[in-house]
Design a protein around this motif. Structure first.
Motif, PDB file in Angstrom:
ATOM      1  N   GLU A 204      11.556 -77.000  19.878  1.00 54.21           N
ATOM      2  CA  GLU A 204      10.924 -78.267  20.665  1.00 54.21           C
ATOM      3  C   GLU A 204      11.164 -79.422  19.693  1.00 54.21           C
ATOM      4  OE1 GLU A 204       7.112 -77.404  22.425  1.00 54.21           O
ATOM      5  OE2 GLU A 204       8.056 -76.959  24.165  1.00 54.21           O
TER       6      GLU A 204
ATOM      7  N   LYS B  75       9.682 -82.204  23.472  1.00 54.31           N
ATOM      8  CA  LYS B  75       8.256 -82.037  23.439  1.00 54.31           C
ATOM      9  C   LYS B  75       7.504 -82.959  23.819  1.00 54.31           C
ATOM     10  CE  LYS B  75       4.929 -80.141  20.334  1.00 54.31           C
ATOM     11  NZ  LYS B  75       4.476 -79.589  18.782  1.00 54.31           N
TER      12      LYS B  75
ATOM     13  N   ASP C  79      -0.084 -80.745  22.273  1.00 51.88           N
ATOM     14  CA  ASP C  79       0.096 -79.707  21.331  1.00 51.88           C
ATOM     15  C   ASP C  79      -0.055 -79.917  20.041  1.00 51.88           C
ATOM     16  OD1 ASP C  79       0.780 -78.109  23.629  1.00 51.88           O
ATOM     17  OD2 ASP C  79       2.879 -78.748  23.649  1.00 51.88           O
TER      18      ASP C  79
ATOM     19  N   ASP D  17       3.036 -85.937  16.452  1.00 54.18           N
ATOM     20  CA  ASP D  17       2.963 -84.606  16.218  1.00 54.18           C
ATOM     21  C   ASP D  17       3.393 -84.134  14.648  1.00 54.18           C
ATOM     22  OD1 ASP D  17       3.722 -81.707  17.561  1.00 54.18           O
ATOM     23  OD2 ASP D  17       5.236 -81.991  16.152  1.00 54.18           O
TER      24      ASP D  17
END
Length: 206
Positions: free
Chosen positions: A83, A149, A172, A204
């Motif tokens: 991802e 993602k 996430d 992220d």
């Protein structure tokens, strides 16, 4: 490993210099001479090397010809699905030691790089594969996918009177946090901030 015994016919005919009829294949010379216990042409080796005996009918007589089955080591690549963040990239690496590489499925600007090396950079979601070949001429193809993602979202910002700011993010994890878009940290809390206007950032960190 499964072998196609009929592929040996070309080599057998080269011995005689003429077309021959391979009647049957056997695992022992005794079985081949007496025409018993024939094995299938699609044969799974029980050892390597393994001797195979062919009952061959020529224009003059029937003879027994032997050849060896030798199992070559197969190449192997293990690439997991990946991802990437929007506008991000991922390096796919098949590893070193192969004599041939061919990356398949790349699109757009991702094509502007060598596709016959051990690694490529991918920025577009999709289905991909890598074909590798080793020094024995054995080939292996590995399939994998790349997906976009979902970016993290700031759900809440908690400001305390002592200059402490806590950024609550959803998505996430793990994340990195910043109060200026330049300096990043793994903790979601910032201490002793001076009075003023700030913009909170989260990204992220995988």
């Amino acid at each position: 490993e499964t072998s196609e015994l009929n592929e040996s016919i070309v080599g057998i005919e080269a011995l005689y210099g003429e077309n021959v009829n391979v009647v049957s294949f056997h695992t022992s010379i005794h079985d081949a001479e007496f025409g018993i216990n024939a094995i299938d042409a699609i044969y799974e080796n029980t050892s390597s090397p393994q001797s195979i005996y062919a009952s061959v009918q020529t224009s003059g007589c029937t003879e027994v010809v032997s050849f060896k089955l030798i199992l070559m080591a197969l190449p192997f690549v293990d690439l997991e699905d990946a991802e990437i963040c929007p506008d991000g990239l991922w390096e796919a690496n098949a590893g070193n030691g192969f004599t041939f590489y061919q990356w398949n499925g790349l699109q757009g600007e991702d094509l502007n790089q060598p596709l016959d090396q051990s690694n490529v950079f991918i920025t577009t979601p999709g289905s991909y594969s890598i074909i590798v070949e080793n020094e024995n001429g054995c080939e292996y193809e590995e399939f994998f996918t790349v997906a976009i993602k979902d970016p993290p979202v700031i759900a809440e910002i908690i400001v305390s009177g002592d200059g402490t700011v806590s950024i609550i993010a959803e998505g996430d994890a793990p994340f990195e946090y910043s109060m200026n878009g330049v300096l990043w940290q793994s903790s979601n809390e910032f201490y002793h901030l001076n009075p003023g206007d700030y913009i909170a950032y989260v990204r992220d960190f995988t």
